[in-house]
Structure formats: structure tokens, C-alpha cells
Design a protein around this motif. Structure first.
Motif, PDB file in Angstrom:
ATOM      1  N   PHE A  19      42.530  30.999  43.681  1.00 67.40           N
ATOM      2  CA  PHE A  19      41.116  31.028  44.073  1.00 67.40           C
ATOM      3  C   PHE A  19      40.267  31.660  42.715  1.00 67.40           C
ATOM      4  N   ASP A  20      39.011  30.918  42.521  1.00 64.66           N
ATOM      5  CA  ASP A  20      38.340  31.325  41.335  1.00 64.66           C
ATOM      6  C   ASP A  20      37.683  32.623  42.002  1.00 64.66           C
ATOM      7  N   LYS A  21      38.029  33.671  40.793  1.00 62.03           N
ATOM      8  CA  LYS A  21      37.481  35.257  41.236  1.00 62.03           C
ATOM      9  C   LYS A  21      35.892  35.050  41.102  1.00 62.03           C
ATOM     10  N   ASN A  22      35.222  34.031  40.476  1.00 61.43           N
ATOM     11  CA  ASN A  22      33.761  34.116  40.163  1.00 61.43           C
ATOM     12  C   ASN A  22      33.175  33.407  40.847  1.00 61.43           C
ATOM     13  N   LYS A  23      33.633  32.786  42.054  1.00 64.90           N
ATOM     14  CA  LYS A  23      33.049  32.258  43.169  1.00 64.90           C
ATOM     15  C   LYS A  23      33.439  32.670  44.573  1.00 64.90           C
ATOM     16  N   VAL A  24      32.438  33.218  45.242  1.00 69.63           N
ATOM     17  CA  VAL A  24      32.560  33.947  46.282  1.00 69.63           C
ATOM     18  C   VAL A  24      31.957  32.894  47.534  1.00 69.63           C
ATOM     19  N   THR A  25      32.676  32.574  48.599  1.00 71.64           N
ATOM     20  CA  THR A  25      31.994  31.799  49.613  1.00 71.64           C
ATOM     21  C   THR A  25      32.391  32.353  50.932  1.00 71.64           C
ATOM     22  N   PRO A  26      31.411  32.276  51.692  1.00 74.14           N
ATOM     23  CA  PRO A  26      31.674  32.901  53.288  1.00 74.14           C
ATOM     24  C   PRO A  26      32.820  32.419  53.772  1.00 74.14           C
TER      25      PRO A  26
END
Length: 74
Positions: A19-26
Motif C-alpha cells: 500500500f502507498d503510505k501517502n494515500k489513506v482510504t476509509p
């Protein structure tokens, strides 16, 4: 250590690589929580509408103050 904790400690390092650590999704959990809140608000609004429909309120008329009799002028 329980089986769930053991599985999580093995899977979490793998998830960090994919996972991309800069992209947060619910994610799915966020959707489930949001849907549960939306259903709860809908149920409360429906219940409030039903209860407000049962209210039979008639305002009492204002008592008219007795008008003072005019004083005779001399």
C-alpha cells in the motif's frame, strides 16, 4: 498470543509493502460505519415523523384583557 494476533502480526508487514503510505482510504470498514450511521439517522427521522404526526396540539386562545371603561370627562 491468540491466533488472531499471530495472524495479524504476520500479515501487517506484508500490507506495508503493497500500500502507498501517502494515500489513506476509509476502505470497507469506513463504508460499513457510514452506512450504519445513515441507516440510524433514517430510522430516527422516520420515528420522529411518526411521533410528530401523533401530536394533537391546539393552542388555547389568549384571554382578552378586560377593556377599562372610559372615565367620564367633566
Amino acid at each position: 498470543m491468540s491466533a488472531t494476533q499471530a495472524a495479524l502480526t504476520q500479515l501487517l508487514p506484508l500490507a506495508g509493502d503493497t500500500f502507498d503510505k501517502n494515500k489513506v482510504t476509509p476502505g470497507i470498514l469506513g463504508f460499513i460505519v457510514f452506512a450504519a450511521l445513515a441507516l440510524g439517522v433514517w430510522a430516527l427521522m422516520k420515528s420522529m415523523n411518526r411521533h410528530m404526526g401523533r401530536v394533537d396540539f391546539e393552542e388555547a386562545p389568549d384571554p382578552t384583557p378586560a377593556s377599562p371603561e372610559p372615565k367620564p370627562t367633566n
